[in-house]
Structures are given as structure tokens and as C-alpha cells.
Design a protein around this motif. Structure first.
Motif, mmCIF file in Angstrom:
data_model
loop_
_atom_site.group_PDB
_atom_site.id
_atom_site.type_symbol
_atom_site.label_atom_id
_atom_site.label_comp_id
_atom_site.label_asym_id
_atom_site.label_seq_id
_atom_site.Cartn_x
_atom_site.Cartn_y
_atom_site.Cartn_z
ATOM 1 N N SER A 54 -7.003 1.283 10.882
ATOM 2 C CA SER A 54 -7.435 0.968 9.524
ATOM 3 C C SER A 54 -8.899 0.558 9.481
ATOM 4 O O SER A 54 -9.602 0.537 10.476
ATOM 5 N N VAL A 74 0.250 -3.801 7.796
ATOM 6 C CA VAL A 74 -0.513 -4.479 6.738
ATOM 7 C C VAL A 74 0.346 -5.612 6.210
ATOM 8 O O VAL A 74 1.391 -5.376 5.596
ATOM 9 N N PHE A 96 -9.506 2.109 -0.657
ATOM 10 C CA PHE A 96 -8.585 2.929 0.131
ATOM 11 C C PHE A 96 -9.303 3.410 1.381
ATOM 12 O O PHE A 96 -10.534 3.413 1.470
ATOM 13 N N PRO A 102 0.812 -1.217 0.000
ATOM 14 C CA PRO A 102 0.000 0.000 0.000
ATOM 15 C C PRO A 102 0.851 1.275 0.000
ATOM 16 O O PRO A 102 2.044 1.232 0.308
ATOM 17 N N LEU A 127 -7.719 -6.780 0.789
ATOM 18 C CA LEU A 127 -8.105 -5.415 1.127
ATOM 19 C C LEU A 127 -8.352 -4.632 -0.149
ATOM 20 O O LEU A 127 -7.496 -4.587 -1.036
ATOM 21 N N LEU A 146 -2.952 -8.411 2.009
ATOM 22 C CA LEU A 146 -3.099 -7.228 1.172
ATOM 23 C C LEU A 146 -4.058 -7.475 0.012
ATOM 24 O O LEU A 146 -4.828 -6.591 -0.368
ATOM 25 N N TYR A 199 -4.661 0.673 -1.133
ATOM 26 C CA TYR A 199 -4.224 -0.716 -1.095
ATOM 27 C C TYR A 199 -3.796 -1.274 -2.447
ATOM 28 O O TYR A 199 -3.049 -2.249 -2.524
ATOM 29 N N ASN A 200 -4.285 -0.704 -3.546
ATOM 30 C CA ASN A 200 -3.926 -1.226 -4.868
ATOM 31 C C ASN A 200 -4.051 -0.128 -5.921
ATOM 32 O O ASN A 200 -4.570 0.954 -5.651
#
Length: 320
Positions: free
Chosen positions: A211, A189, A200, A123, A197, A194, A144-145
Motif C-alpha cells: 500500500s 487495513v 486511493f 475500503p 487514509l 482507515l 479508501y472512502n
């Protein structure tokens, strides 16, 4: 006979702060403590020309804009001995996060282009480009991505999120005084989680929010005791503070430090802010009263030295 308090020269510090800052920082305890040192804290009316106010021995401010900068320059030109804390130019440099952080995104097309982010490790933390103390500048997102990047509004700054054991060290700098405290931060994290998830998480401050997975966060914090967390070496923090103070030419700032959990002795400075959150610092009234006195004492010493030098040069001129 020792000089009585009533006979001492008093010093006037004019302060120009936003209403919210005045309410949190200019507490009666600070005003009274400064007054005992012979220092009067006087509110500057920003609705009136600065040159019509005072006289001030030095000006403490957290106001921005070209008009305010011009007013400070004009006041300094008319009162050359006034000390301004801090220099508007130095503060402006700090406000631009381009000089502090790594990747800057100016447009949506770049955010959506996967080829631009092949080497980016998620992240990441996304921040506003400007760090001017406003509510917008404190708003951040834990992304996260890559797909979630498209939901953000540029211009933004991206900073890799580093697992740091759920602890952030906040370092307050007031002149040569340095105080480091620890606060809870975002939990780590793990890479294996990950992928599960999505999207964001938006928040205001790293030290104020956990979080989006509240259940896991509760388990994380149940096993974690902030008091047991080891502080960074004091000498190390002092060296960082001194280096930043000299490089930025600022007296009043704080910075955030994290410890990389992958390497126990690796620390990262993740943010720097001007004149922020001092009312939360332990014994801040005493610290600032001491700082004010140091500033006016140095000013008085410099003025006396200059007067002595002028007198000496005058005598040399007459003897010649």
C-alpha cells in the motif's frame, strides 16, 4: 518390437499467442520437452488465414475478436477432429467481470451519489469491467472512502477489500492439474487507521504491490514471513478448481484466493483469469508437456473408438 520414436505418429499443436505471451511462455525448454513426446509446437501466423495453415491436431490460443472467432469456426468446420483450447465462447464469458463480481458502475453520476453507497463498506477494490488480459484490465485501485470514487473512470467493478493477512494464494489450473502457490499481497487495513487514509492507491496486481504507507508496510512485512503462512487444504483447492473447470468449461485458467483473517477457515475467490502467468508456475514445462500428451492421447482414443464403431455398424449393415 517396440515402436521407435522416429516411427511414432507425431502431433502438431498450432499456437496463436501475442508476442509478449510467446516470449514468456514458449520457452525452448517447453518446445524441446514437447518434441520428446512426439508433439511439435508450431506458431500460427495470425497475419494469414488460419485455413491456409496446418494441419493441426489442436490449436492453443489466446487471441480475441470476431474475426479470429470466425477463423476458428471455419477451421473447425473443415477439420472436424481438431481440438481448440479453449472455446472462444467460454473465454468471453470469463472476460466479463459482471458474472464474477458484485457491484458494477457505468456512469460518473452513480459514483458521486452517496445514497447509492450507504451499505458499501470501505475500503474497496475497483477493477476494469473487462478482464481480457490487457494492461488496462489488470489496473486496479484500492479506494479508501466514497469521495475518492469520484476520481475513477467508469465502467468499473467494485469489490469489498477483505483483510487477509498480506497473503494471496494463486491457483494454476492446467486440465486436471492444480498447483497452489502463495504470494505477498496488500497488507491489512485496520478500521482505526482507515479514517487517516485518503484517496486511493492504483496498482497492477494485488500480489505485486504494497500500500501507499510504505513505512508501515515495511514494519508489517518485517514481522511477517511468507514461508510460515499455512497453505489452504489441498483437497479444498482441488474441489474449487474442479468446480470452476466444469462450470466455465475451460482447461487453462488461474484464480486468486484469500483467507479472511476474521475467520480462519473462510476463503474467498477474488479473481479468475484465462491462460495467465503460467511461466511463473514451478515446472510449468513438464506440466504442459504432460497436458499436451493427455489431450492428444484422448483425441487419438476417441478417434479410434469412433472408427471401431463405424466399422461395427458397417458390418451390421452388411449382415442385415
Amino acid at each position: 518390437m517396440a515402436e521407435s520414436i522416429s516411427q511414432r505418429r507425431r502431433y502438431a499443436i498450432g499456437y496463436a499467442l501475442a508476442a509478449k505471451k510467446q516470449q514468456s511462455f514458449m520457452q525452448l525448454s517447453l518446445v524441446n520437452l514437447a518434441k520428446e513426446r512426439g508433439i511439435d509446437l508450431i506458431r500460427i501466423d495470425t497475419g494469414k488465414p488460419l485455413v491456409e495453415q496446418g494441419p493441426f491436431d489442436f490449436i492453443l490460443h489466446k487471441f480475441y475478436g470476431n474475426d479470429w472467432k470466425c477463423q476458428l469456426d471455419d477451421y473447425k468446420a473443415r477439420n472436424r477432429n481438431v481440438v481448440i483450447l479453449d472455446s472462444p465462447n467460454a473465454i468471453e464469458r470469463l472476460h466479463n467481470r459482471i458474472s464474477m463480481l458484485q457491484i458494477v458502475i457505468y456512469d460518473v453520476e452513480t459514483l458521486r451519489d452517496h445514497l447509492c453507497w450507504e451499505g458499501l463498506k470501505f475500503p474497496v477494490i475497483a477493477k476494469s469491467l473487462v478482464a481480457d488480459g490487457s494492461a488496462k484490465s489488470h489496473k486496479m485501485s484500492l479506494v479508501y472512502n466514497h469521495d475518492a470514487l469520484a476520481n475513477l473512470k467508469p465502467p468499473i467493478v467494485l469489490q469489498e477489500f477483505v483483510n487477509h493477512g498480506g497473503v494471496i494464494f494463486k491457483v494454476y489450473v492446467v486440465g486436471e492439474y492444480v498447483k497452489c502457490v502463495k504470494r505477498k499481497s496488500l497488507p491489512d487495513v485496520s478500521e482505526d487507521k482507515l479514517g487517516n487514509l485518503g484517496g486511493f492507491l492504483t496498482f497492477a496486481q494485488v500480489s505485486n504491490l504494497s500500500s501507499s504507507n510504505e513505512k508501515n508496510d515495511e514494519l508489517f512485512y518485517d514481522k511477517f514471513h511468507l514461508d510460515d503462512c499455512e497453505m489452504p487444504p489441498q483437497r479444498f483447492i482441488m474441489d474449487i478448481a474442479r468446480g470452476l473447470r466444469e462450470a466455465m468449461k475451460l482447461n487453462l485458467f488461474n484464480f486468486d484466493v484469500i483467507r479472511d483473517t476474521r475467520f480462519g477457515n473462510r476463503y474467498l475467490v477474488i479473481d479468475i483469469n484465462y491462460f495467465l502467468g503460467y511461466a511463473k508456475m514451478p515446472l510449468y514445462e513438464t506440466v504442459f508437456a504432460d497436458f499436451f500428451w493427455d489431450v492428444v492421447s484422448k483425441k487419438e482414443g476417441n478417434t479410434t473408438a469412433a472408427m471401431n464403431l463405424d466399422a461395427k455398424e458397417s458390418c451390421v449393415g452388411r449382415s442385415g
